[in-house]
Scaffold this active site. Structure first.
Site, short mmCIF file in Angstrom:
data_model
loop_
_atom_site.label_atom_id
_atom_site.label_comp_id
_atom_site.label_asym_id
_atom_site.label_seq_id
_atom_site.Cartn_x
_atom_site.Cartn_y
_atom_site.Cartn_z
N THR A 61 0.81 -1.22 0.00
CA THR A 61 0.00 0.00 0.00
C THR A 61 0.84 1.27 0.00
O THR A 61 1.97 1.27 0.49
CB THR A 61 -0.90 -0.01 1.26
OG1 THR A 61 -1.46 1.29 1.44
CG2 THR A 61 -0.14 -0.35 2.52
N TYR A 118 -1.80 0.37 10.22
CA TYR A 118 -2.04 -0.36 8.97
C TYR A 118 -0.80 -0.35 8.08
O TYR A 118 -0.32 -1.39 7.63
CB TYR A 118 -3.23 0.27 8.23
CG TYR A 118 -3.39 -0.20 6.80
CD1 TYR A 118 -3.78 -1.50 6.52
CD2 TYR A 118 -3.16 0.67 5.73
CE1 TYR A 118 -3.92 -1.94 5.21
CE2 TYR A 118 -3.30 0.25 4.42
CZ TYR A 118 -3.68 -1.05 4.16
OH TYR A 118 -3.81 -1.48 2.86
P1 NAD Z 1 -11.27 -6.22 0.63
O1 NAD Z 1 -11.52 -6.15 2.09
O2 NAD Z 1 -12.41 -5.96 -0.29
O3 NAD Z 1 -10.64 -7.63 0.25
C1 NAD Z 1 -9.83 -8.37 1.12
C2 NAD Z 1 -10.42 -9.77 1.26
O4 NAD Z 1 -9.55 -10.54 2.09
C3 NAD Z 1 -11.80 -9.79 1.92
O5 NAD Z 1 -12.76 -10.38 1.03
C4 NAD Z 1 -11.59 -10.62 3.18
O6 NAD Z 1 -12.69 -11.46 3.50
C5 NAD Z 1 -10.36 -11.43 2.84
N1 NAD Z 1 -9.62 -11.87 4.03
C6 NAD Z 1 -9.11 -11.08 5.01
N2 NAD Z 1 -8.51 -11.83 5.93
C7 NAD Z 1 -8.61 -13.12 5.53
C8 NAD Z 1 -8.19 -14.37 6.08
N3 NAD Z 1 -7.56 -14.45 7.25
N4 NAD Z 1 -8.47 -15.50 5.38
C9 NAD Z 1 -9.15 -15.45 4.22
N5 NAD Z 1 -9.58 -14.29 3.65
C10 NAD Z 1 -9.32 -13.15 4.31
O7 NAD Z 1 -10.05 -5.22 0.33
P2 NAD Z 1 -9.50 -4.62 -1.04
O8 NAD Z 1 -9.80 -3.18 -1.04
O9 NAD Z 1 -9.93 -5.48 -2.19
O10 NAD Z 1 -7.93 -4.77 -0.81
C11 NAD Z 1 -7.23 -5.94 -1.19
C12 NAD Z 1 -5.81 -5.85 -0.65
O11 NAD Z 1 -5.15 -4.72 -1.20
C13 NAD Z 1 -5.74 -5.71 0.86
O12 NAD Z 1 -4.64 -6.44 1.33
C14 NAD Z 1 -5.52 -4.21 1.05
O13 NAD Z 1 -4.85 -3.93 2.25
C15 NAD Z 1 -4.68 -3.88 -0.17
N6 NAD Z 1 -4.80 -2.50 -0.61
C16 NAD Z 1 -6.01 -2.01 -1.00
C17 NAD Z 1 -6.11 -0.69 -1.44
C18 NAD Z 1 -7.41 -0.09 -1.87
O14 NAD Z 1 -7.41 1.11 -2.14
N7 NAD Z 1 -8.51 -0.84 -1.97
C19 NAD Z 1 -4.96 0.10 -1.50
C20 NAD Z 1 -3.75 -0.42 -1.06
C21 NAD Z 1 -3.68 -1.74 -0.65
C1 UGA Z 2 -7.12 3.55 0.94
C2 UGA Z 2 -7.55 2.13 1.40
O1 UGA Z 2 -8.65 2.17 2.27
C3 UGA Z 2 -6.44 1.40 2.07
O2 UGA Z 2 -6.79 0.04 2.23
C4 UGA Z 2 -5.25 1.51 1.22
O3 UGA Z 2 -4.20 0.78 1.68
C5 UGA Z 2 -4.90 2.97 1.04
O4 UGA Z 2 -5.94 3.52 0.26
C6 UGA Z 2 -3.60 3.19 0.34
O5 UGA Z 2 -3.58 3.66 -0.78
O6 UGA Z 2 -2.61 2.92 0.96
P1 UGA Z 2 -7.45 5.94 1.89
O7 UGA Z 2 -6.52 6.73 1.02
O8 UGA Z 2 -7.70 6.44 3.26
O9 UGA Z 2 -7.00 4.43 2.05
O10 UGA Z 2 -8.78 5.77 1.03
P2 UGA Z 2 -10.24 6.38 1.15
O11 UGA Z 2 -11.02 5.75 2.25
O12 UGA Z 2 -10.83 6.30 -0.20
O13 UGA Z 2 -10.00 7.91 1.57
C7 UGA Z 2 -9.47 8.86 0.65
C8 UGA Z 2 -9.39 10.20 1.35
O14 UGA Z 2 -10.71 10.64 1.68
C9 UGA Z 2 -8.62 10.18 2.67
O15 UGA Z 2 -7.85 11.34 2.77
C10 UGA Z 2 -9.70 10.20 3.75
O16 UGA Z 2 -9.33 10.93 4.89
C11 UGA Z 2 -10.80 10.94 3.06
N1 UGA Z 2 -12.15 10.51 3.52
C12 UGA Z 2 -12.52 9.21 3.56
C13 UGA Z 2 -13.05 11.48 3.90
O17 UGA Z 2 -12.73 12.69 3.91
N2 UGA Z 2 -14.31 11.11 4.27
C14 UGA Z 2 -14.70 9.80 4.28
O18 UGA Z 2 -15.88 9.53 4.63
C15 UGA Z 2 -13.78 8.83 3.92
#
Ligand code: NAD
Ligand code: UGA
Length: 292
Positions: free
Chosen positions: A105, A128
């Site tokens: 991330t 995190y």
């Molecule tokens: P998500 O929560 O939709 O998907 C993660 C999945 O992992 C969930 O379906 C959950 O049930 C499963 N999971 C968690 N713990 C588990 C376990 N112990 N055993 C089996 N399954 C398990 O999240 P996402 O947004 O799709 O993110 C996917 C990955 O990418 C995560 O590791 C997250 O930290 C990382 N990530 C996401 C973002 C983002 O912006 N969405 C950004 C940076 C990193």
């Molecule tokens: C997201 C994901 O949730 C993380 O899992 C991921 O690892 C992370 O990106 C990443 O790139 O590392 P975040 O950037 O906080 O984290 O994503 P959002 O929840 O979409 O928030 C974006 C921005 O909007 C943040 O600055 C947050 O403070 C703001 N925000 C969020 C609000 O102002 N209001 C809200 O209701 C939610």
């Protein structure tokens, strides 16, 4: 055609990745503790050996995401991000694996000079981010001592259809459609390098199949905007008046995320290019379809 195990397959990014890999003709087994995957079970307790037989690529997306909850729910972050990773890596010892891809991330960076480079400092400002940085280090440890080929993809705030309900765009579209105020943390001047989910998926697929190993790689959308600018786009797309409720800044939220994507371009031959407005329209249509 290659054989993949995708963890977190029922999640936001995972569900898109599984679809894309299958569409490209790969053989995929998805695992998740939630329904919606081929194998439903917890990676902390599942018997992993049968799942890994014959697997060439593991994409480990399962984990505990979300920055703001990580202060109060730390045990879930340790288990989801560190223990699952260690258990998988240990089970991969002595197997003929081609690549282990870790979902890392932008939160590993903290308040470092932007655009952030993978060879620059990483000083997380949230628990995190710290657990994900430690998970990268675990990959490096198993790479050096057990020869496991790995890459860690540092995704920057991913959005699009099926985005997690706790994330900003999901909350804001839902609030706009319900006529509720949008909540923002702080004054909304924080900047995010929002990344469209299809671009994150393409980068993931290519990073797995390309020869690059042993490094973290930024996956950033290339359209860094402030929270306020993003809300203006959402107002224009939904065509609804938007009221904003300002909350105190959230501890652990970075002021700015912007990716240097030179390494992604050089090693993976791809760079996200979906314009934010286009990706937001896709996400909006998905929210509308959910409600229909
Ligand atoms: P998500 O929560 O939709 O998907 C993660 C999945 O992992 C969930 O379906 C959950 O049930 C499963 N999971 C968690 N713990 C588990 C376990 N112990 N055993 C089996 N399954 C398990 O999240 P996402 O947004 O799709 O993110 C996917 C990955 O990418 C995560 O590791 C997250 O930290 C990382 N990530 C996401 C973002 C983002 O912006 N969405 C950004 C940076 C990193
Ligand atoms: C997201 C994901 O949730 C993380 O899992 C991921 O690892 C992370 O990106 C990443 O790139 O590392 P975040 O950037 O906080 O984290 O994503 P959002 O929840 O979409 O928030 C974006 C921005 O909007 C943040 O600055 C947050 O403070 C703001 N925000 C969020 C609000 O102002 N209001 C809200 O209701 C939610």
């Amino acid at each position: 055609m290659a054989r993949f195990l995708v963890t977190g397959a029922a999640g936001f990014i995972g569900s898109h990745l599984v679809e894309a890999l299958r569409a490209a003709g790969h053989d995929v087994v998805g695992v998740d503790r939630r329904p919606g995957a081929d194998v439903v079970g917890d990676l902390l307790t599942l018997d992993l050996a049968p799942l890994l037989d014959g697997v060439e690529y593991v994409v480990h997306l399962a984990g505990q995401p979300g920055v703001r909850e990580s202060w109060s729910q730390f045990p879930a972050y340790l288990a989801g991000n560190l223990q699952t990773t260690q258990r998988l890596l240990e089970s991969l010892r002595d197997r003929p694996l081609k690549k282990f891809v870790l979902a890392s991330t932008s939160s590993v960076y903290g308040e470092v000079p932007m655009p952030a480079r993978e060879d620059g400092p990483a000083m997380p400002v949230s628990p995190y981010g710290l657990t994900k940085l430690a998970a990268e280090k675990l990959c490096d440890l198993y790479g050096r001592t057990a020869g496991i080929p790995w890459v860690a993809l540092r995704y920057f705030t991913v959005y699009g259809p099926r985005q997690r309900p706790d994330m900003a765009f999901s909350r804001w579209f839902n609030a706009a459609l319900d006529g509720e105020p949008i909540q923002i943390y702080g004054d909304g001047s924080q900047l995010r390098d929002f990344t469209y989910v299809a671009d994150a998926v393409t980068a993931t697929q290519r990073a797995a199949l390309n020869p690059v190993v042993g490094v973290p790689i930024n996956v950033g959308g290339g359209s860094a905007v402030t929270v306020r600018e993003a809300i203006r786009l959402i107002a224009a797309i939904t065509g609804r008046p938007i009221r904003i409720r300002q909350l105190p800044p959230a501890p652990g939220d970075m002021r700015e995320t912007r990716a240097d994507t030179e390494r992604l371009w050089r090693e993976v031959g791809f760079r996200p290019s979906t314009p934010l407005e286009e990706g937001l329209w896709q996400q909006y249509r998905w929210h509308l379809a959910q409600r229909a």
